[in-house]
Scaffold this active site. Structure first.
Site, PDB file in Angstrom:
ATOM      1  N   ARG A   1       0.827  -1.219   0.000  1.00 30.19           N
ATOM      2  CA  ARG A   1       0.000   0.000   0.000  1.00 30.19           C
ATOM      3  C   ARG A   1       0.858   1.265   0.000  1.00 30.19           C
ATOM      4  NH1 ARG A   1      -5.202  -1.415   3.952  1.00 30.19           N
ATOM      5  NH2 ARG A   1      -6.480  -2.213   2.234  1.00 30.19           N
TER       6      ARG A   1
ATOM      7  N   LYS B   1     -16.357 -16.216   4.278  1.00 26.40           N
ATOM      8  CA  LYS B   1     -17.789 -16.015   4.515  1.00 26.40           C
ATOM      9  C   LYS B   1     -18.567 -15.662   3.259  1.00 26.40           C
ATOM     10  CE  LYS B   1     -17.927 -14.121   9.190  1.00 26.40           C
ATOM     11  NZ  LYS B   1     -17.652 -12.703   9.381  1.00 26.40           N
TER      12      LYS B   1
ATOM     13  N   GLY C   1     -12.361  -4.465   1.155  1.00 31.67           N
ATOM     14  CA  GLY C   1     -13.787  -4.115   1.127  1.00 31.67           C
ATOM     15  C   GLY C   1     -14.118  -3.142  -0.005  1.00 31.67           C
TER      16      GLY C   1
HETATM   17  C1  3PG Z   1      -8.861  -2.044   4.973  1.00 38.75           C
HETATM   18  O1  3PG Z   1      -7.728  -2.468   5.217  1.00 38.75           O
HETATM   19  O2  3PG Z   1      -9.814  -2.788   4.712  1.00 38.75           O
HETATM   20  C2  3PG Z   1      -9.056  -0.552   4.942  1.00 38.75           C
HETATM   21  O3  3PG Z   1      -7.909   0.099   5.316  1.00 38.75           O
HETATM   22  C3  3PG Z   1     -10.233  -0.150   5.786  1.00 38.75           C
HETATM   23  O4  3PG Z   1     -10.035  -0.531   7.122  1.00 38.75           O
HETATM   24  P1  3PG Z   1     -11.296  -0.928   8.000  1.00 38.75           P
HETATM   25  O5  3PG Z   1     -11.855  -2.186   7.414  1.00 38.75           O
HETATM   26  O6  3PG Z   1     -10.773  -1.108   9.395  1.00 38.75           O
HETATM   27  O7  3PG Z   1     -12.279   0.201   7.908  1.00 38.75           O
END
Ligand code: 3PG
Ligand code: MG
Length: 431
Positions: free
Chosen positions: A38, A201, A410
């Site tokens: 990242r 999941k 996500g």
């Molecule tokens: C991740 O790594 O999924 C993002 O940085 C978002 O983090 P979070 O899921 O804790 O909001």
């Protein structure tokens, strides 16, 4: 085409910029960054801003701290690594707001970089508090906000939503690239188009599975998620991880897939065999169970006839990876397609190996990788959808071998499912 203004569509030269990055990176026992993916992917935007003579203040979150007392979530190790990667000092502020930030930010010179401490040390970050966002603007003296943290734009937080309502707000180059590639593959894939979906999941992936039933020519399921589908089909899965509350969801997906197969050439593939064991440790002994053909486990004893038990996952066993037939089927299918989206490993790939790099439940994942990178002759365009899959490829040093490896978990799932990303919507539109 990306519809938001980027740093190239805005008169940003010489300005003081607040840059949101996603430096939510894994740290090792010694508190060092254990994967820099990242961070390296954020460098083009930082360098472009430096070329334009900007003064750069970077903010990010790391992990999910409860308060600022959770010092193990400090971004300080990121400042150290960023400085090494850029070959110049990176200033670090031990807070993300307050007088120290204000002083340092005010005195920044063109090309200099200040990294702020973890935004989530304040709960106002996650509650998307406008006053907290205003404080960030005030202490940084920022004239422009640049969103480049693709991994976090599915969250409406102070540093992704509220802040963008206070300053001219444009996208960085990583955000633009991620959104462009992922949107394009979902809207305009070159067919045949295959989706490989794994992970634990069903609930996390249900929306993209539905999206792929409409768009893909073949979907292959692996990972623990497959267990729930198998169980819903009546396959014995022993003590495998099964999402009991999702059995009817799994059934609905299979019904929808079956209906789709009647309308057109479409395949929904569930594993036909698995690597099973009683536990997930590196030292455990494993067995291959083929619940479709029931022949593999006792192949050494040929011509003896395998017992019925060899084709059934025993009540005390767990399915921990896809088996060799399933891996070969998926690798073979990859030879026939032009585009692949892959999200989620095929088994418990994080169990380390006793010897060598490949763990006892990572062979299915490795077969998929071999096929995707062209080891069997054909190399399709491949997009890897973040999260654990990206983590695995980083650990194997393989992120450069695919067409696109997303920095978002996500966020990439939500974008693929066709959902709106709040941290993107809020940015300024192109003219
Ligand atoms: C991740 O790594 O999924 C993002 O940085 C978002 O983090 P979070 O899921 O804790 O909001
Ligand atoms: Mg997450």
């Amino acid at each position: 085409m990306f519809s938001k203004k980027t740093i190239n569509d805005f008169d940003i030269a010489g300005k003081r910029v607040l840059l949101r990055a996603d430096y939510n990176v894994p740290l090792n026992d010694k508190g060092e960054v254990s994967s820099d993916y990242r961070i390296t992917r954020s460098l083009p935007t930082i360098k472009a801003l430096q070329d334009k003579g900007c003064k750069i203040i970077i903010c990010s979150h790391l992990g999910r701290p409860k308060s600022s007392k959770d010092t193990e979530y400090s971004l300080k190790p990121v400042a150290k690594l960023l400085s090494k990667l850029l070959g110049q000092p990176v200033l670090f502020a031990a807070d993300c707001i307050g007088d120290e930030v204000s002083e340092t930010a005010k005195n920044l010179q063109a090309g200099e970089i200040l990294l702020l401490e973890n935004l989530r040390f304040y709960e106002e970050e996650e509650t998307n508090d406008p006053e907290f966002a205003q404080k960030l603007v005030d202490v940084t003296h920022a004239e422009v906000f640049v969103q480049d943290g693709f991994g976090v734009v599915h969250r409406a937080h102070a540093s992704t939503d509220a802040i963008a309502r206070l300053l001219p707000s444009v996208a960085g180059l990583l955000l633009e690239k991620e959104v462009d590639i992922i949107t394009d593959i979902m809207h305009n894939p070159k067919h045949p188009f295959m989706a490989i979906i794994g992970g634990a999941k069903i609930a996390d992936k249900i929306d993209i599975i539905h999206a792929f039933i409409e768009k893909a020519d073949i979907i292959a399921i692996g990972g623990a998620m497959a267990n729930t589908f198998l169980k819903a089909q009546g396959v014995e899965v022993g003590e495998s991880l099964v999402d009991s509350s999702e059995l009817s969801v799994a059934q609905d997906v299979m019904d929808k897939a079956r209906a789709e197969s009647k309308k057109r050439d479409f395949v929904f593939y569930l594993p036909q065999d698995g690597v099973v064991s009683t536990d997930i440790s590196s030292k455990t002994t494993t067995r291959i169970v083929d619940w479709d053909a029931k022949v593999i486990a006792e192949i050494e004893s040929y011509p003896a006839k395998p017992s019925r038990a060899s084709g059934v996952v025993a009540s005390h066993e767990k399915i921990l990876d896809i088996g060799p037939f399933s891996g070969a089927f998926i690798a073979g299918a990859i030879q026939l397609v032009d585009t692949v989206v892959w999200n989620g490993t095929m088994g418990v790939s994080e169990t380390p190996a006793l010897h060598g790099p490949i763990g006892p439940f990572a062979h299915g994942t490795e077969l998929v990788i071999e096929a995707l990178v062209g080891q069997y002759g054909h190399k399709p365009f491949s997009v890897i959808g973040g999260g654990d899959t990206t983590g695995y490829l980083e650990a194997r040093g393989m992120t450069d071998m695919f067409s696109h490896v997303s920095t978002g978990g996500g966020a990439s799932l939500e974008l693929m499912s066709g959902k709106d990303l709040p941290g993107v919507s809020v940015l300024w539109d192109k003219d």
